[in-house]
Enzyme design. Structure first.
Site, PDB file in Angstrom:
ATOM      1  N   GLY A   1       0.792  -1.235   0.000  1.00 47.68           N
ATOM      2  CA  GLY A   1       0.000   0.000   0.000  1.00 47.68           C
ATOM      3  C   GLY A   1       0.818   1.275   0.000  1.00 47.68           C
ATOM      4  O   GLY A   1       0.291   2.354   0.271  1.00 47.68           O
TER       5      GLY A   1
ATOM      6  N   LEU B   1       4.422   1.354  -4.185  1.00 43.35           N
ATOM      7  CA  LEU B   1       5.654   0.808  -4.781  1.00 43.35           C
ATOM      8  C   LEU B   1       5.366  -0.491  -5.534  1.00 43.35           C
ATOM      9  O   LEU B   1       6.254  -1.305  -5.762  1.00 43.35           O
ATOM     10  CB  LEU B   1       6.711   0.578  -3.691  1.00 43.35           C
TER      11      LEU B   1
ATOM     12  N   ASP C   1       3.599  -0.720 -14.066  1.00 43.62           N
ATOM     13  CA  ASP C   1       4.186  -1.400 -12.910  1.00 43.62           C
ATOM     14  C   ASP C   1       4.714  -2.780 -13.297  1.00 43.62           C
ATOM     15  O   ASP C   1       5.813  -3.182 -12.915  1.00 43.62           O
ATOM     16  CB  ASP C   1       3.145  -1.559 -11.797  1.00 43.62           C
TER      17      ASP C   1
HETATM   18  C1  GLA Z   1      -0.479   2.954 -10.543  1.00 47.61           C
HETATM   19  C2  GLA Z   1      -0.889   2.111 -11.727  1.00 47.61           C
HETATM   20  C3  GLA Z   1      -0.020   2.418 -12.941  1.00 47.61           C
HETATM   21  C4  GLA Z   1       0.036   3.911 -13.226  1.00 47.61           C
HETATM   22  C5  GLA Z   1       0.346   4.683 -11.934  1.00 47.61           C
HETATM   23  C6  GLA Z   1       0.249   6.161 -12.146  1.00 47.61           C
HETATM   24  O1  GLA Z   1       0.798   2.612 -10.123  1.00 47.61           O
HETATM   25  O2  GLA Z   1      -0.795   0.759 -11.413  1.00 47.61           O
HETATM   26  O3  GLA Z   1      -0.502   1.712 -14.059  1.00 47.61           O
HETATM   27  O4  GLA Z   1      -1.129   4.352 -13.836  1.00 47.61           O
HETATM   28  O5  GLA Z   1      -0.514   4.332 -10.883  1.00 47.61           O
HETATM   29  O6  GLA Z   1       1.248   6.610 -12.982  1.00 47.61           O
END
Ligand code: GLA
Length: 396
Positions: free
Chosen positions: A136, A139, A186
């Site tokens: 949360g 990261l 991510d």
């Molecule tokens: C989260 C989402 C990503 C991206 C970011 C914002 O981490 O999982 O896909 O949209 O927010 O940049």
């Protein structure tokens, strides 16, 4: 640094925890141990689902998963992350049946099926997880779980799926099984990250390029300041921002906001309500900042990117409106006490900020942030430095 500071190296090895938990739970040693990292986004926020540019890096905090095959068709998970163990049959995998943290695990296996993997003849799996990616904190602890499962199953079942395709499988799991309408950043960072590098990703063509960060050569470190204000992507602000971007694209007659550059902003202003225009301005200027950051890193090195990070934070605070006072205070305090640049990172509405700072100033910055939070009567933040690390793979 303050008493809240931790370092990944000082903690009990989660890889050993995952390994031991597997043997204790299932009574045999695991076939193998795989891991995947969390990520810090250096710059490029909310641009991924607008088919724009992002520049994240994988961090030296990972989720480990020990895995072995079963004789039946059950998928069984246990972890040191939560007390909830879970089990499902390969025949019962469906997004609407998945809930809790195990949805990240089962969701990936379901998504492999959607990707075309024939699940009918497969044996089940036992999995045991341990992690040092904070939950949360923005990261990508969820991507770390998903990607560790994806690389493990890809190898155990000899699927031969590329890392980029695995990222899409994991994103599908997150979108449909977990229900968070997130982009591809991510999972891409977690799968493609390389030590010492950030990943410059064009979310339209899905072309990626490694960009050397050379932080320690420049005498710099990245301090993560976890505000401990929790964010929930499945609900609330994240989805609302995504919807307003998609609506703006329709109103402007473009497929995605990627097509918009800073040059088109004056015209966009005449076509949109003021709030939607600010959302669009963030996306257009942020895409430009990502490309500029990659160029500056290449030409001048990381000490020269500070202004871009600060401008990105201001844009998220004022135009996209996804910051919270705790994030703003972290950024302002870090900048006032010697950081080269600082910004919130991730989806926003809580989570973490990063400060790019001379190594010798990191402790003092941490102390000042702790003090500023105490003065503001905020919960104490958790701080630690991170280094750009390698992506998901097999460890044993
Ligand atoms: C989260 C989402 C990503 C991206 C970011 C914002 O981490 O999982 O896909 O949209 O927010 O940049």
């Amino acid at each position: 640094m303050s008493g809240t500071a931790t370092s990944a190296a000082a903690e009990t090895s989660p890889s050993a925890l995952a390994h031991d938990l597997y043997a204790d739970t299932y009574g045999t040693p695991a076939t193998g141990l795989w891991s995947a990292p969390g990520r810090v986004n250096l710059i490029g926020e909310h641009t991924d689902y607008n088919n724009g540019f992002v520049l994240p890096f994988a961090i030296d905090r990972r989720t480990w998963c020990a895995v072995g095959e079963r004789a039946d068709r059950s998928i069984v998970v246990t972890s040191t992350l939560t007390g909830d163990d879970a089990q499902i049959s390969l025949d019962a995998l469906a997004p609407e049946r998945l809930q809790g943290w195990s949805a990240y695990v089962f969701g990936v296996i379901w998504a492999l099926g959607e990707h075309g993997v024939d699940l009918t003849g497969r044996q089940g799996l036992n999995l045991a997880f341990a992690s040092n990616v904070p939950l949360g904190a923005g990261l990508s602890s969820s991507a770390a779980i998903e990607c560790s499962v994806a690389v493990a199953v890809n190898e155990l079942w000899d699927l031969g799926i590329s890392s980029k395709q695995l990222a899409k499988v994991c994103q599908l799991a997150e979108n449909k099984a977990v229900g968070a309408p997130t982009g591809i950043m991510d999972q891409t960072a977690s799968l493609l990250g390389q030590p010492g590098h950030a990943v410059l990703l064009d979310c339209d063509s899905y072309h990626s390029e490694l960009v050397p960060l050379a932080l320690s050569d420049a005498g710099l470190a990245v301090l993560v300041i976890d505000t401990r204000v929790t964010h929930a992507h499945a609900t609330g602000g994240y989805a609302a921002r995504r919807e307003s971007c998609e609506r703006a694209a329709r109103e402007l007659g473009v497929v995605t906001l990627r097509e918009l550059t800073e040059v088109s902003l004056p015209q966009a202003r005449t076509m949109l309500d003021p709030e939607t225009f600010r959302r669009v301005r963030h996306i257009a200027t942020e895409n430009a900042r990502v490309l500029e950051t990659a160029r500056v890193l290449h030409d001048a090195g990381p000490r020269a990117i500070g202004d871009l990070l600060v401008a990105s934070h201001a844009s998220m605070r004022d135009d996209f409106e996804i910051s919270v006072p705790q994030l703003d205070l972290a950024v302002e305090t870090a900048m006032a006490h010697g950081a080269v640049g600082a910004r919130m990172t991730g989806g926003g509405f809580g989570g973490a900020a990063i400060a790019l700072a001379p190594i010798e100033m990191v402790d003092a910055i941490g102390d000042q942030v702790t003090r500023a939070y105490a003065d503001a009567k905020y919960e104490p933040p958790v701080m630690f430095t991170v280094a750009p690390a390698g992506g998901a793979g097999r460890d044993a």
